[in-house]
Structure formats: C-alpha cells, structure tokens
Design an enzyme around this catalytic site. Structure first.
Site, PDB file in Angstrom:
ATOM      1  N   HIS A 183       0.844  -1.195   0.000  1.00  0.00           N
ATOM      2  CA  HIS A 183       0.000   0.000   0.000  1.00  0.00           C
ATOM      3  C   HIS A 183       0.878   1.243   0.000  1.00  0.00           C
ATOM      4  O   HIS A 183       0.835   2.063   0.913  1.00  0.00           O
ATOM      5  CB  HIS A 183      -0.928  -0.012   1.227  1.00  0.00           C
ATOM      6  CG  HIS A 183      -1.897  -1.149   1.241  1.00  0.00           C
ATOM      7  ND1 HIS A 183      -2.604  -1.522   2.370  1.00  0.00           N
ATOM      8  CD2 HIS A 183      -2.294  -1.997   0.260  1.00  0.00           C
ATOM      9  CE1 HIS A 183      -3.378  -2.545   2.083  1.00  0.00           C
ATOM     10  NE2 HIS A 183      -3.205  -2.860   0.803  1.00  0.00           N
ATOM     11  N   THR A 184       1.673   1.400  -1.030  1.00  0.00           N
ATOM     12  CA  THR A 184       2.653   2.484  -1.106  1.00  0.00           C
ATOM     13  C   THR A 184       1.961   3.831  -1.273  1.00  0.00           C
ATOM     14  O   THR A 184       1.046   3.975  -2.076  1.00  0.00           O
ATOM     15  CB  THR A 184       3.574   2.252  -2.314  1.00  0.00           C
ATOM     16  OG1 THR A 184       3.833   0.865  -2.437  1.00  0.00           O
ATOM     17  CG2 THR A 184       4.863   3.021  -2.155  1.00  0.00           C
TER      18      THR A 184
END
Length: 608
Positions: free
Chosen positions: A537-538
């Site tokens: 979940h950058t």
C-alpha cells in the site's frame, strides 16, 4: 531466480493464460494509437494505472481537449479477469518486478532482508493485479488531510467523489445507503463466495463483542467480509471502469501502450511535454496545457527525480541538471506493515484449497453462472478494525486481515518466491504443517510512524529506483503490532474458530527468537522484526501539503511546487496513508483532481 523456480512461475501462468483466453472471452479493445500520436496535445497523462485511467476519461469529457495517455505496460493479461488467479500476477509481465532495498530493522525472515514489491505495469496498473479489495479508509484520515493544510480534502468533501465513482451492487441498510453510489463507472460487489472460516471470523468478532459493519459505511470499527471491485464475478479494474469505455467513445482521447516515459520536458520551470520510448524508438510529445503525472507512488517520484525535480543534493550526485529543488520528492514513503506469520491449521474443507480452482464444476460455475471460488480473490476474505489503544479510539491503529490460506499449503513451491522468504527459514518454521489447510490472522498497522524513501540508483531511466520502506524504524510501530498480535490470538481462540472449526495455532517458536521467552512482548517484537512485511500500500512520496511544510511536493490542488504545467495525481500525494487498502482512495483522488483541473481551466463543474 533458479531455472526450476522460474519454470514454476512461467508454466502455470502460460497455461492459465491459454485457459482463460480459450474459455473466458473478454471484450477486445483496440485503442492503442501508436501510429497516430500527434506532436502535441492539450494534456498528457503519464501512467495508465488506477489514477491515470480515471484522469483520461474525465479530461476527455471536455470535447475541445485533446488528451494523450502513455502507459509503460501492455494490455491487461487474460488471467487477471479471473479473481482467483490474482496471486499469479505478481512477478509476471504485468508487474514492474520491483524489490525493496535490504532492511535494517525488519524482514529478517526474507532473502537478503528484502522483498518483492509488486506494482502494476499494464493498463489499469495495480488495479489490474491487486486483490480487488475495496476499502476507502476512515473518515478521520481525510479530516486529518485537511487539518494538515489541505483545504477541500475533509471527509464530507471527498465522500461525494467516492460515491461518484461507485456503482455499488452489494447489500446495504437504510443506515449505510447514503454512503454508497449507484451508476458510477467502478462496480463494487460483495464477495460472491467465501470459505467457512471466513464466515467464522466475522462470527468470532461478534463473540468478542464487536459489531458487523459495512467497511465503507459511517464508521469503521467492527468486523466485515470484504467488498471487491468486480463486475459479474470478474475483475473490474480502473481500465475496465474508466479507460476502455472512454477510448471507444471519445475520439479526442489517444492511448498508447508499451510507451515508457523517460523524462518530463521543461522550458525553464514550465513543464511542456514528455519524452518516451516505444518499440526501441524515442520520441517527444508536447502538452499545450499540462502534464499529469499518474505513474504511482514509486513511478511518479522516480520520474520527477530523473527529470530534475527533487532534492538538489541527490540530483547532483547523479549529474542530473536541477530544474527545481523540491526536497520532498521521494520522501515520506508510507506503507502498511503487516505480520503474515500467524498461522492456524484447520481440517480439510474449512479453508481455501487450490484444488477448488481446478474442479470442473467450479470452472463451469464461474464461466456460466459467475459463481463459486473462481469469483473470489485468493487471500484476504475479511477485515476488522478495533478501537485504538491511544488517541481517538474510533481512528484505529490496526486492521486485522483474515487470510484464507497459509504460506505452508503449497509446500513452498510458489510462496517462497512470491513472498521472498529465505528457504531455510521457511522450511524450518513451516515443515510440520506443509500441505495442511489453514488461515492467517494478519495484524496490519494503519498509520505507521516509520518513513521510507524512493531514490535513484542511477540517472538511467531503465534502472529500477531504490525503494526503502524503512519498515519498523520507529519503535512505536513494533509496540502497536505487538498489540495486533495479541488481538489476532484472541480472535483465533474464539469459539467460532477454535471449537467450531478446530482451529489450531501453529505455535512452533520462530528460529532466531529462541533467546526470548515464548509469547512475551520481547518474543513478539523479535517475531515481528522477522516476519512483518508489506501490504503493498505504497503512498506519500509526492506529499500534498502547504508551502510551510518542507516536504510538501504538491499543493492542495495537486500542482507541483516551484514549476508550472505539472500536477501529480495518484497515491503518492497522500500526506498520510489511509486506514485501509489504497485503491479506492486513489480513484477518489483522481476523481477530485479532474474537477480541480477543469475548474482551473474554466470548465464548469456539474454539482454532485
């Protein structure tokens, strides 16, 4: 990657691709304008992923605007349409195949203390290879964005864009109906098929006193099954929802695939176009109005740095001429560290088993009835958010994911490579349960305090950037995950799982942590530093913020600071990552950004 492991990756994917192409006929979209690229457009969008797909459709709504979208990858692979084949998309030709840098404070269970870091390199981007989970985040996430100096990004302001994007086909109540949209491009469904232990997970939450909630309703605290971005049981990516319909209906939109943008072109401090490579040839194209950078939380800062926008000292190191010294480019990298090693075994038939995918009855059911296990992504089936131990209790610090399946089920044939485990550590820890059915209860830290960065390995645009999540560098992150492990163990002991499904925790002490007394806080800290990994979940690497914030890269209208003619629109602009999976919030960001851009160019906005 060894020859055997490469074969184990390539052969199944090739067979799956052949099967899907033969049995599951998707619409054939011929929208690649590779031979018709003009010399200039009004807007150039870099990246045809989640945000870029939305921006392309919304900007092309203005008939007088000519819009070009450049995507480095190709068409969405056929197997991506089958939700249960999602794990085969990692480390495929639809993935950038990034790796993190070796980590100092974490990843001790993983080869070279680093992990694969999947990012979609295909039309639709990561929405074409992800697990399709639709979670918007907590309303306090967005209220906090505004409090950090970003007017117009509070929850009440962004909710309308979530609803605008959504065509919700799940079950809702009179209490939650007003939080969902109908008729939008993005179809969201309830999960069509679930394992028995997934249903037991929700029941376990009830036994512990938590409510069953709509994860995208008014409040987040509680247990739920996941909602997914599917239409009629098949993946519905951002490209399916936005880009493909637009590319067929709007002649003013040109889409070029397999076009790798290598530089943003500047005239002094004004972005005027881009340079890209396609089929071994390099060419430039100009933007009369703006360049919109939607290459993702890894790709966007990487391209800015290559183009001379970023921390000046870092650019000098790589002999890149500085267009603008913007210290925050590539900084503020955030992710959701998750502990994926808490494994329970259950009797056969209680959880997921790969034989379900090869059962002819299930294949028939998927193709003809859009039902059965092939309609469901492999992995997370349920989520829970519980009150925070510190601060606002309704802004949860932890998300607990219920994953139907374990790394031990495939005997390490694929899981070792996909997840990046050290073989010797994997077989030592899981040897007693290889091949057994089971599930994972994985605590995920929603608001980690650790911060990483994206930096250049070199000035060569074909060299991967250095991705340093800097996991667990802040000690409070470890303390919070210890609380998460205790929650997971409590849920696993609930009668719905322990009694009704004979769930048994895999209690073997982890090698490397034997020096700590088992199950003390010190042991769990060691366990976390070995097994905590990424949720992929950058976010945050081109942070949105006021001019007073030294790390702010874009303003609240997503315009790049210090230059003109350039906006960033993707998950990289999140000042703080949302409390949940990031795809839904990225779509919302792009929906709102399209209106901001139209307003700035004098186009009336239809009220929502």
């Amino acid at each position: 990657m060894t020859l055997l492991s490469r074969a184990l990756r390539v052969i199944p994917v090739a067979l799956l691709r052949l099967l899907v192409a033969t049995l599951v006929r998707e619409a054939n979209y011929d929208h690649d304008y590779r031979y018709q690229v003009a010399s200039q457009y009004d807007f150039i969008i870099v990246g045809g992923g989640t945000a870029g797909s939305v921006m392309a459709e919304r900007l092309a709504e203005v008939e007088g605007w000519r819009v070009l979208l450049l995507e480095a990858g190709g068409e969405q692979p056929p197997e991506s349409y089958v939700p249960a084949f999602n794990t085969f998309l990692f480390q495929s030709d639809a993935d950038w195949n990034f790796y993190t840098t070796p980590q100092t404070h974490s990843l001790r269970f993983f080869k070279n203390n680093a992990i694969p870091y999947p990012r979609g390199r295909t039309i639709g981007g990561s929405s074409s290879i992800n697990s399709m989970i639709y979670v918007r985040g907590n309303r306090r996430d967005f209220d906090n964005w505004e409090a950090l100096g970003n007017p117009g990004w509070n929850y009440d302001s962004v909710l309308k864009y979530f609803k605008k994007s959504e065509d919700y086909r799940g079950v809702y109540t009179t209490k939650t109906a007003k939080y969902h949209g109908k008729g939008g491009p993005l179809t969201v469904e309830n999960k069509r098929w679930s394992t028995p232990v997934a249903k037991a997970f929700v029941k376990a939450g009830q036994q512990l006193g938590y409510p069953v909630v709509d994860p995208n309703g008014p409040e987040q605290i509680g247990f739920s099954m996941i909602d997914v971005t599917l239409r009629n049981g098949r993946r519905w990516s951002a490209a399916d929802a936005y880009l493909r319909p637009a590319s067929q209906a709007r002649p003013n939109l040109h889409v070029v695939l397999n076009a790798h943008v290598t530089h943003i072109l500047f005239d002094e401090k004004n972005a005027v176009g881009v340079r890209f490579e396609k089929e071994g040839k390099e060419r430039s194209v100009l933007a009369n109005r703006e360049v919109v950078l939607s290459a993702g939380a890894v790709g966007s800062p990487h391209l800015l740095l290559l183009s001379g926008v970023g921390p000046a000292a870092h650019l000098y190191q790589h002999n890149i001429p500085v267009v603008e010294d913007v210290p925050g480019v590539g900084q503020n990298l955030q992710d959701h560290p998750v502990v994926g090693g808490l494994v329970w075994t259950v009797p056969r038939g209680s959880s997921f088993n790969t034989t379900l995918l090869a059962n002819p009855k299930n294949v028939y059911n998927f193709i003809h009835n859009a039902e059965g296990p092939l309609t469901s992504p492999v992995g997370t089936e349920g989520n829970a958010w519980v009150p925070s131990a510190e601060g606002d209790p309704n802004w949860p610090e932890l998300q607990l994911a219920m994953v139907s399946g374990t790394p031990a089920q495939d005997f390490g044939l694929l899981s070792v490579q996909v997840l990046g485990y050290k073989k010797e550590e994997y077989y030592d820890h899981f040897q007693d349960i290889l091949g057994q059915e089971g599930f994972i209860l994985a605590p995920l830290l929603t608001r980690a305090l650790s911060r990483g960065d994206i930096t250049l390995a070199s000035s060569n645009p074909h060299h991967q950037p250095l991705i340093n999540p800097n996991f667990l560098s802040h000690p409070d992150d470890v303390s919070a995950l210890v609380r998460g492990i205790k929650l997971a163990l409590k849920v696993g002991e609930a009668p719905a799982l322990r009694v009704e499904h004979s769930a048994k925790y895999h209690s073997k002490p982890l090698r490397g942590c034997e020096h700590e007394t088992a199950y003390t806080d010190a042991y769990w800290e060691c366990f976390i530093r070995h097994l905590a990994s990424s949720s992929y979940h950058t976010a945050g690497t081109c942070k949105m913020g006021p001019a007073s914030d030294p790390l702010a890269v874009v303003d609240h209208r997503l315009r790049l600071r210090g230059v003109s003619g350039l906006r960033v629109v993707d998950a990289s602009v999140m000042p703080l990552v949302v409390s949940g999976n990031t795809n839904a919030a990225t779509i919302m960001i792009a929906e709102k950004a399209a209106d901001l851009l139209k307003e700035d160019w004098g186009i009336p906005i239809t009220s929502l």
